[in-house]
Design a protein around this motif. Structure first.
Motif, PDB file in Angstrom:
ATOM      1  N   VAL A 194       0.798  -1.349   0.092  1.00  0.00           N
ATOM      2  CA  VAL A 194       0.120  -0.109  -0.153  1.00  0.00           C
ATOM      3  C   VAL A 194       0.943   1.187   0.041  1.00  0.00           C
ATOM      4  O   VAL A 194       0.554   2.288  -0.752  1.00  0.00           O
ATOM      5  N   LEU A 195       1.816   1.134   0.964  1.00  0.00           N
ATOM      6  CA  LEU A 195       2.799   2.454   0.826  1.00  0.00           C
ATOM      7  C   LEU A 195       3.435   2.732  -0.660  1.00  0.00           C
ATOM      8  O   LEU A 195       3.740   3.867  -1.061  1.00  0.00           O
ATOM      9  N   ALA A 196       3.714   1.590  -1.238  1.00  0.00           N
ATOM     10  CA  ALA A 196       4.241   1.790  -2.753  1.00  0.00           C
ATOM     11  C   ALA A 196       3.298   2.281  -3.534  1.00  0.00           C
ATOM     12  O   ALA A 196       3.501   3.129  -4.452  1.00  0.00           O
ATOM     13  N   VAL A 197       1.906   1.955  -3.393  1.00  0.00           N
ATOM     14  CA  VAL A 197       0.995   2.598  -4.155  1.00  0.00           C
ATOM     15  C   VAL A 197       0.751   4.237  -3.818  1.00  0.00           C
ATOM     16  O   VAL A 197       0.616   4.988  -4.682  1.00  0.00           O
ATOM     17  N   GLU A 198       0.869   4.409  -2.607  1.00  0.00           N
ATOM     18  CA  GLU A 198       0.731   6.083  -2.199  1.00  0.00           C
ATOM     19  C   GLU A 198       1.981   6.787  -2.717  1.00  0.00           C
ATOM     20  O   GLU A 198       1.932   7.781  -3.175  1.00  0.00           O
TER      21      GLU A 198
ATOM     22  N   ALA B  65       7.384   0.465  -5.514  1.00  0.00           N
ATOM     23  CA  ALA B  65       6.932   1.432  -6.174  1.00  0.00           C
ATOM     24  C   ALA B  65       7.418   1.650  -7.673  1.00  0.00           C
ATOM     25  O   ALA B  65       6.832   2.090  -8.462  1.00  0.00           O
ATOM     26  N   LEU B  66       8.817   1.281  -7.664  1.00  0.00           N
ATOM     27  CA  LEU B  66       9.318   1.183  -9.098  1.00  0.00           C
ATOM     28  C   LEU B  66       8.733   0.002  -9.912  1.00  0.00           C
ATOM     29  O   LEU B  66       8.538   0.217 -11.146  1.00  0.00           O
ATOM     30  N   LEU B  67       8.234  -1.125  -9.408  1.00  0.00           N
ATOM     31  CA  LEU B  67       7.461  -1.956 -10.167  1.00  0.00           C
ATOM     32  C   LEU B  67       6.280  -1.284 -10.648  1.00  0.00           C
ATOM     33  O   LEU B  67       5.622  -1.633 -11.731  1.00  0.00           O
ATOM     34  N   ASN B  68       5.563  -0.624  -9.725  1.00  0.00           N
ATOM     35  CA  ASN B  68       4.282   0.262 -10.086  1.00  0.00           C
ATOM     36  C   ASN B  68       4.544   1.103 -11.026  1.00  0.00           C
ATOM     37  O   ASN B  68       3.510   1.363 -12.180  1.00  0.00           O
ATOM     38  N   VAL B  69       5.539   1.759 -11.347  1.00  0.00           N
ATOM     39  CA  VAL B  69       6.190   2.545 -12.650  1.00  0.00           C
ATOM     40  C   VAL B  69       6.380   1.884 -13.717  1.00  0.00           C
ATOM     41  O   VAL B  69       5.936   2.289 -14.714  1.00  0.00           O
ATOM     42  N   TRP B  70       7.179   0.956 -13.655  1.00  0.00           N
ATOM     43  CA  TRP B  70       7.725   0.299 -14.755  1.00  0.00           C
ATOM     44  C   TRP B  70       6.795  -0.853 -15.338  1.00  0.00           C
ATOM     45  O   TRP B  70       6.858  -1.090 -16.485  1.00  0.00           O
ATOM     46  N   TRP B  71       6.303  -1.714 -14.463  1.00  0.00           N
ATOM     47  CA  TRP B  71       5.313  -2.709 -14.965  1.00  0.00           C
ATOM     48  C   TRP B  71       4.086  -2.771 -14.166  1.00  0.00           C
ATOM     49  O   TRP B  71       3.880  -3.841 -13.454  1.00  0.00           O
ATOM     50  N   PRO B  72       3.368  -1.947 -14.243  1.00  0.00           N
ATOM     51  CA  PRO B  72       2.017  -1.763 -13.492  1.00  0.00           C
ATOM     52  C   PRO B  72       1.262  -2.777 -13.872  1.00  0.00           C
ATOM     53  O   PRO B  72       0.481  -3.307 -12.819  1.00  0.00           O
ATOM     54  N   GLU B  73       0.873  -3.316 -15.152  1.00  0.00           N
ATOM     55  CA  GLU B  73       0.249  -4.327 -15.368  1.00  0.00           C
ATOM     56  C   GLU B  73       0.548  -5.420 -15.138  1.00  0.00           C
ATOM     57  O   GLU B  73       0.075  -6.490 -14.713  1.00  0.00           O
TER      58      GLU B  73
ATOM     59  N   VAL C 203      10.648  15.657 -15.222  1.00  0.00           N
ATOM     60  CA  VAL C 203      11.178  14.812 -14.426  1.00  0.00           C
ATOM     61  C   VAL C 203      10.375  13.343 -14.582  1.00  0.00           C
ATOM     62  O   VAL C 203       9.260  13.208 -14.402  1.00  0.00           O
ATOM     63  N   PRO C 204      10.940  12.253 -14.759  1.00  0.00           N
ATOM     64  CA  PRO C 204      10.324  10.905 -14.784  1.00  0.00           C
ATOM     65  C   PRO C 204       9.907  10.552 -13.399  1.00  0.00           C
ATOM     66  O   PRO C 204      10.167  11.043 -12.408  1.00  0.00           O
ATOM     67  N   ILE C 205       8.469   9.937 -13.660  1.00  0.00           N
ATOM     68  CA  ILE C 205       7.720   9.339 -12.607  1.00  0.00           C
ATOM     69  C   ILE C 205       8.742   8.847 -11.367  1.00  0.00           C
ATOM     70  O   ILE C 205       8.568   8.599 -10.410  1.00  0.00           O
TER      71      ILE C 205
ATOM     72  N   LEU D 147       0.699  -7.895  -7.475  1.00  0.00           N
ATOM     73  CA  LEU D 147       1.027  -7.702  -6.033  1.00  0.00           C
ATOM     74  C   LEU D 147       0.022  -7.021  -5.379  1.00  0.00           C
ATOM     75  O   LEU D 147      -0.406  -7.327  -4.086  1.00  0.00           O
ATOM     76  N   LEU D 148      -0.840  -6.085  -5.866  1.00  0.00           N
ATOM     77  CA  LEU D 148      -1.958  -5.425  -5.400  1.00  0.00           C
ATOM     78  C   LEU D 148      -2.939  -6.351  -5.172  1.00  0.00           C
ATOM     79  O   LEU D 148      -3.640  -6.038  -4.236  1.00  0.00           O
ATOM     80  N   ASN D 149      -3.377  -7.238  -5.871  1.00  0.00           N
ATOM     81  CA  ASN D 149      -4.443  -8.203  -5.953  1.00  0.00           C
ATOM     82  C   ASN D 149      -4.117  -8.932  -4.678  1.00  0.00           C
ATOM     83  O   ASN D 149      -4.958  -9.514  -3.916  1.00  0.00           O
ATOM     84  N   SER D 150      -2.891  -9.258  -4.564  1.00  0.00           N
ATOM     85  CA  SER D 150      -2.379 -10.383  -3.226  1.00  0.00           C
ATOM     86  C   SER D 150      -2.904  -9.606  -2.002  1.00  0.00           C
ATOM     87  O   SER D 150      -3.112 -10.583  -0.731  1.00  0.00           O
ATOM     88  N   VAL D 151      -2.977  -8.536  -1.782  1.00  0.00           N
ATOM     89  CA  VAL D 151      -3.544  -7.613  -0.488  1.00  0.00           C
ATOM     90  C   VAL D 151      -4.962  -7.213  -0.690  1.00  0.00           C
ATOM     91  O   VAL D 151      -5.282  -6.441   0.472  1.00  0.00           O
TER      92      VAL D 151
END
Length: 485
Positions: A128-132, A370-378, A147-149, A384-388
């Motif tokens: 969740v903190l990675a999502v935030e 957080a980096l996974l969410n930026v680079w490979w969100p789908e 500036v890149p995300i 990972l998000l479904n797992s929680v």
């Protein structure tokens, strides 16, 4: 017997960090956590964890799903979280612990339960903190598109890792002011919205009850919409439980956690239900402007630069929630380590009373996620998000089940510790457990929620199996040790 060895009604001693078993001896130098958090810090820490982007962004989706009936969805979810927090507040006021509900589960059912609940919660909050962090980075990227995300994600994680490495009082102060900003924003929205509804603002037309009762009535999508709305909003209140984790670092844990739980729960309910009521009254439930409901309401009221104002508020809310989540994750990891349920190094505490290794370990996973969410969100982060997605249901169920066992134990051994009491015990405790089971069943039959439930069940099963195997090996070692003598 010293005061630190006062018998603990849930097992161990009041001065120990273990609940159901004696603390594991450590060879490394260790210190106790600090005790400098004040009641205002604890209350704002709870509010900071629970009021994230979900309130400001996801509210519109809930209204679109259930229509004005989303108020019933929020009311049902509010009753559930109110009862869960009452149970947790009862246990935390009686026996404050840095591991909170993880330690209570261990005390009630055994080490395997404390291990399972603790590490599942740690996994959940680090995701969740990675999502935030990613959400805040996306807003910052809108301000500075050059500036890149991922750079913003990295900087945000570095800054808040540093904040959590400071003395706990400094952390408490920073979170106090972060949470204050978004609370003031919500209060301002509630006041302006109420004035607009009553027709007391010059640039706003009073809609009356048209948006609540017109366009298909209060339940335009029927009770199916209310149920779908409940599944959408049930997890919005996650983060409140952090206040009971923080109790162990306050100057008067029993008194402060009781006050903080009462204050935080009622404020959260007011902010969520009040905001949703205003939005549902001022905007039609089928409006195409519900993607950013707060911005739409403020624009209709006549607030200049409403979009920019809300960007700042949401950005602050995300950072505040991230700050709280990182704190909760690090303290849970620290508690697990102190009880011998995690790597020993996580329980090492610096001279300023902060478990720095636990903070760094928790933030390290946050960096990666957080980096996974930026680079490979789908491809990666979605899984990972479904797992929680349904993990909070499991944690809440564990809280209720633990309170059912420990309440009777405390009443039998030291009833004076029950500063906060669960209402109508044990009937409301059983009601919560049945309600949580019902929500799980509803998720199973909802196409959108089913992947989250099934993914979460898989993670729970894996961690639980690991915990049971681990406990079985420990018992075998103890039996062989006794056989030698």
């Amino acid at each position: 017997m010293s005061s630190s060895d006062t018998p603990d009604p849930v097992g161990g001693t009041a001065g120990s960090t273990a609940v159901a078993h004696p603390p594991v001896a450590h060879t490394e130098e260790a210190h106790h956590l600090g005790h400098t958090l004040k009641p205002r810090h604890m209350t704002m820490l709870a509010l900071g964890g629970a009021i994230g982007a979900g309130l400001f962004v996801s509210t519109g989706a809930g209204i679109h799903t259930a229509g004005p009936g989303i108020l019933i969805s929020y009311a049902l979810a509010s009753v559930l979280v109110l009862l869960v927090m009452r149970m947790l507040g009862e246990m935390a006021a009686a026996v404050p612990r840095s591991g909170s509900f993880s330690e209570y589960a261990g005390a009630a059912f055994g080490r395997w339960a404390g291990f399972t609940v603790g590490w599942l919660y740690w996994w959940m909050v680090t995701i969740v903190l990675a999502v935030e962090a990613s959400g805040a980075a996306a807003i910052a990227h809108g301000w500075l598109p050059g500036v890149p995300i991922w750079v913003f994600s990295l900087v945000i994680m570095l800054v808040f890792t540093g904040a959590n490495l400071l003395a706990v009082r400094s952390f408490g102060e920073s979170e106090f002011w972060f949470a204050t900003i978004k609370i003031l924003a919500i209060v301002g929205f509630l006041i302006l919205g109420a004035l607009a509804i009553m027709g007391w603002l010059p640039d706003a037309d009073a809609p009356g009850l048209d948006n609540l009762t017109g366009k298909g009535g209060f339940l335009p999508n029927g009770w199916d919409g209310v149920i779908a709305g409940l599944l959408a909003v049930a997890f919005s209140f996650g983060g409140l439980e952090i206040v009971t984790i923080a109790a162990a670092e306050s100057d008067n844990p029993a008194r402060n956690v009781a006050r903080a739980v009462r204050a935080a729960v009622w404020r959260i309910l007011l902010f969520y239900i009040g905001s949703v009521a205003i939005i549902a009254t001022l905007l039609p439930w089928d409006s195409d402007r519900l993607g950013s409901p707060y911005v739409s309401v403020l624009e209709d009221i006549g607030i200049p630069g409403a979009a920019n104002v809300m960007d700042i508020v949401v950005f602050t809310a995300l950072l505040s929630a991230l700050n709280s989540m990182l704190y909760g994750a690090s303290r849970m990891a620290f508690s697990l380590s102190k009880r011998g349920e995690g790597p020993r190094r996580l329980s090492r505490v610096a001279g300023n009373g902060v478990p720095r290794v636990a903070v760094l370990a928790s933030s390290a996973f946050g960096f990666i996620a957080a980096l996974l969410n930026v680079w490979w969100p789908e491809q990666v982060f979605k899984h990972l998000l479904n797992s929680v997605g349904a993990m909070l249901l499991f944690v809440w169920f564990a809280i209720a089940a633990s309170q059912l066992v420990l309440r009777r134990r405390i009443e039998r051994e030291d009833p004076d510790r029950l500063i906060v009491r669960m209402w109508a015990f044990p009937y409301l405790t059983w009601f919560v457990m049945i309600a949580l089971a019902a929500v799980s069943i509803l998720m199973l039959f909802d196409a959108d929620a089913r992947p989250q439930l099934l993914s979460s069940v898989v993670v729970v099963a894996v961690v639980l199996a690991f915990a049971l195997v681990r406990e079985g090996r420990r018992r075998g070692l103890r039996k062989r040790a006794r056989a030698r003598f």
